[in-house]
Motif scaffolding. Structure first.
Motif, short mmCIF file in Angstrom:
data_model
loop_
_atom_site.label_atom_id
_atom_site.label_comp_id
_atom_site.label_asym_id
_atom_site.label_seq_id
_atom_site.Cartn_x
_atom_site.Cartn_y
_atom_site.Cartn_z
N TYR A 165 16.51 -29.78 -46.75
CA TYR A 165 17.33 -28.59 -47.02
C TYR A 165 16.92 -27.43 -46.13
CZ TYR A 165 18.86 -24.32 -49.40
OH TYR A 165 19.39 -23.08 -49.68
N LEU A 166 15.63 -27.19 -46.01
CA LEU A 166 15.15 -26.07 -45.19
C LEU A 166 15.40 -26.29 -43.71
CD1 LEU A 166 11.76 -25.20 -46.97
CD2 LEU A 166 13.95 -24.00 -47.15
N SER A 167 15.44 -27.56 -43.29
CA SER A 167 15.68 -27.83 -41.87
C SER A 167 17.15 -27.65 -41.49
CB SER A 167 15.24 -29.27 -41.53
OG SER A 167 16.05 -30.21 -42.19
N ASP A 168 18.05 -27.79 -42.48
CA ASP A 168 19.48 -27.62 -42.19
C ASP A 168 20.22 -27.29 -43.49
OD1 ASP A 168 22.09 -27.67 -41.34
OD2 ASP A 168 21.89 -29.52 -40.17
N LYS A 169 20.23 -26.02 -43.84
CA LYS A 169 20.84 -25.60 -45.09
C LYS A 169 22.35 -25.88 -45.12
CE LYS A 169 17.69 -21.95 -46.66
NZ LYS A 169 17.62 -20.54 -47.16
N ILE A 170 23.01 -25.62 -44.00
CA ILE A 170 24.47 -25.75 -43.96
C ILE A 170 24.90 -27.18 -44.26
CG2 ILE A 170 26.54 -25.55 -42.57
CD1 ILE A 170 25.32 -22.89 -43.38
N SER A 171 24.31 -28.15 -43.56
CA SER A 171 24.72 -29.54 -43.78
C SER A 171 24.34 -30.01 -45.17
CB SER A 171 24.11 -30.45 -42.71
OG SER A 171 22.70 -30.48 -42.82
N SER A 172 23.23 -29.50 -45.70
CA SER A 172 22.82 -29.87 -47.06
C SER A 172 23.84 -29.38 -48.07
CB SER A 172 21.45 -29.28 -47.38
OG SER A 172 20.43 -29.84 -46.57
N MET A 173 24.30 -28.13 -47.89
CA MET A 173 25.29 -27.60 -48.83
C MET A 173 26.64 -28.28 -48.65
SD MET A 173 24.33 -23.55 -49.21
CE MET A 173 24.25 -23.17 -47.46
N GLN A 174 26.96 -28.67 -47.42
CA GLN A 174 28.20 -29.42 -47.18
C GLN A 174 28.17 -30.77 -47.90
OE1 GLN A 174 28.30 -29.45 -42.88
NE2 GLN A 174 29.65 -27.64 -42.79
N ALA A 209 21.04 -20.33 -55.46
CA ALA A 209 20.60 -21.23 -56.54
C ALA A 209 19.61 -22.27 -56.02
CB ALA A 209 21.81 -21.92 -57.17
N LEU A 210 19.90 -22.81 -54.85
CA LEU A 210 19.00 -23.81 -54.27
C LEU A 210 17.67 -23.18 -53.87
CD1 LEU A 210 21.55 -25.81 -52.08
CD2 LEU A 210 20.43 -26.60 -54.17
N ASP A 211 17.71 -22.00 -53.28
CA ASP A 211 16.47 -21.31 -52.90
C ASP A 211 15.59 -21.08 -54.13
OD1 ASP A 211 17.23 -21.24 -50.26
OD2 ASP A 211 17.93 -19.16 -50.30
N LEU A 212 16.22 -20.66 -55.23
CA LEU A 212 15.45 -20.43 -56.46
C LEU A 212 14.88 -21.73 -57.01
CD1 LEU A 212 14.50 -18.69 -58.85
CD2 LEU A 212 16.75 -19.07 -59.90
N ALA A 213 15.71 -22.76 -57.07
CA ALA A 213 15.25 -24.04 -57.64
C ALA A 213 14.12 -24.64 -56.81
CB ALA A 213 16.42 -25.02 -57.72
N PHE A 214 14.19 -24.49 -55.49
CA PHE A 214 13.14 -25.04 -54.63
C PHE A 214 11.83 -24.26 -54.73
CE2 PHE A 214 16.50 -27.32 -52.05
CZ PHE A 214 16.01 -28.59 -52.31
N GLU A 215 11.85 -23.10 -55.34
CA GLU A 215 10.60 -22.40 -55.61
C GLU A 215 9.78 -23.12 -56.66
OE1 GLU A 215 11.32 -18.38 -56.74
OE2 GLU A 215 12.35 -17.85 -54.87
N HIS A 216 10.43 -23.98 -57.45
CA HIS A 216 9.77 -24.65 -58.56
C HIS A 216 9.51 -26.13 -58.32
CE1 HIS A 216 10.24 -21.19 -61.28
NE2 HIS A 216 11.40 -21.00 -60.66
N ASP A 217 10.14 -26.71 -57.31
CA ASP A 217 9.96 -28.15 -57.07
C ASP A 217 10.44 -28.51 -55.68
OD1 ASP A 217 9.05 -30.66 -58.07
OD2 ASP A 217 11.12 -31.30 -58.34
N SER A 218 10.03 -29.69 -55.22
CA SER A 218 10.43 -30.16 -53.88
C SER A 218 11.74 -30.95 -53.92
CB SER A 218 9.32 -31.02 -53.27
OG SER A 218 9.08 -32.16 -54.08
N LYS A 219 12.24 -31.22 -55.13
CA LYS A 219 13.53 -31.88 -55.30
C LYS A 219 14.40 -31.05 -56.23
CE LYS A 219 11.90 -35.81 -56.82
NZ LYS A 219 11.81 -37.21 -57.31
N VAL A 220 15.69 -31.00 -55.93
CA VAL A 220 16.62 -30.24 -56.76
C VAL A 220 17.81 -31.13 -57.10
CG1 VAL A 220 18.28 -28.34 -56.76
CG2 VAL A 220 15.97 -27.96 -55.94
N VAL A 221 18.19 -31.12 -58.36
CA VAL A 221 19.38 -31.81 -58.83
C VAL A 221 20.53 -30.83 -58.87
CG1 VAL A 221 20.47 -32.90 -60.83
CG2 VAL A 221 18.15 -33.54 -60.16
#
Length: 358
Positions: A165-174, A209-221
């Motif tokens: 996600y951090l390496s490519d936020k745009i494609s991850s969100m796509q 939302a993803l930035d916040l969730a990744f503050e708590h874990d390395s995987k996000v559902v």
């Protein structure tokens, strides 16, 4: 030996954001143990730094957090192996025998299999699920894969890895947008009590939302937002029953905000809990069946709370998650559900202790 004569060790606190909730749950459980006439209760608190202390003061100081400042706290040490059913207090080198450990640790380093692994290494009896069930249920990616494989209906979902996600936020969100329509929920894969969860209505919301969730874990559902009723059931392993597993009446949550978040669960009294929920006979049977199946799929032991949605537009029952160490505060759903199903505080606690023995 009678239950009342057993030595019970309640472990609370922990090294995560749910430390305070764990302390509130522990105070409730210790009070319940006393009402059940349990004579010997040890109170082991874990600080946010990971220090473990024997606290001998008033259990009300656990709930308000004052226990950590008690001058009589003693550092606790454990002995691994077949003779490890207890603990040492380092200051006086005393050994304290424990018949049953009662973990009340929510979130990471508590209900994720770690403390359960310690109990296994101590060769000790303990309340609740074992290492595998705890770890699997805590990880929402793994548990959802298992539930999908067992054809237990869930909301449509996907997941992301932090490094990608951090390496490519745009494609991850796509990737998310290609699979799920807005609104969606983003939640840490390994966190409880609705910590780090956000609802996203568009891409800007999703990134936050993803930035916040990744503050708590390395995987996000990320899951499809469901417009539905929120229903919960309590599962308890009762050795006195022929089939051993008992599922409570269902309860419905009507949140005081857009969704049932951390504040709604623990800090606000405005959310409405309806027990029993108004359901059809078919809905009750379906919920009960899925709760039992989910508990068995993860090889559950002792207890869990099963959380569901009933989608308003279709009437479908969808499993949200199971929680192997649910909240035990005065306003928590798990004890409320069982109290409305014939398990008062004393019977609930005694049943959990019996499940640990068996």
């Amino acid at each position: 030996m009678k239950l009342e004569d057993l030595s019970i060790c309640v472990i609370f606190g922990g090294q995560n954001s749910e430390h305070e909730i764990s302390s509130q749950s522990a105070a409730y459980i210790i009070k319940s143990l006393r009402e059940a006439k349990i004579q010997k209760i040890y109170q082991l608190g874990i600080s946010k730094k990971g220090e473990c202390f024997l606290f001998t003061g008033d259990f009300n100081d656990i709930e308000n957090g004052d226990w950590l400042n008690d001058p009589d706290n003693q550092t606790v040490l454990f002995k691994l192996g077949k003779d490890g059913q207890g603990f040492f207090t380092a200051d006086d080198q005393r050994w304290h025998q424990v018949d049953i450990f009662f973990p009340v640790l929510h979130g990471k380093m508590g209900e994720d299999g770690t403390i359960q692994g310690l109990f296994e290494m101590l060769n000790a009896k303990f309340v609740g699920c074992g290492v595998l069930a705890s770890a699997v249920s805590m990880d929402k990616v793994i548990s959802r894969m298992l539930f999908d494989q067992e054809n237990i209906p869930q909301a449509d979902w996907t997941w992301l890895n932090k490094s990608k996600y951090l390496s490519d936020k745009i494609s991850s969100m796509q990737k998310v947008e290609a699979k799920l329509p807005y609104p969606v929920f983003a939640k840490p894969a390994n966190a409880g009590s609705s910590v780090g969860i956000s609802k996203a209505y568009n891409r800007d919301d999703l990134e936050k939302a993803l930035d916040l969730a990744f503050e708590h874990d390395s995987k996000v559902v990320i899951e499809k937002g469901i417009d539905g009723r929120e229903i919960e059931l309590a599962v308890i392993e009762d050795p006195s029953l022929p089939e051993s597993i008992f599922v409570s009446v269902a309860g419905e949550i009507i949140p005081d905000r857009d969704f049932y978040d951390y504040e709604s669960k623990y800090l606000s009294n405005e959310s409405e809990l309806i027990v029993p929920a108004e359901l059809t006979e078919l809905e009750e049977k379906t919920l009960c069946s899925y709760a039992q199946r989910a508990f068995n799929v993860v090889d559950g032991k002792g207890l869990c709370r099963a959380d569901f949605f009933i989608e308003k537009s279709t009437g479908k029952v969808l499993l949200n998650e199971i929680n192997t160490l649910p909240g035990f505060t005065a306003i928590s759903m798990y004890p409320k559900l069982l109290q409305n199903s014939g398990y008062d505080q004393s019977k609930l606690i005694k049943t959990l202790l019996l499940s640990a023995i068996n």
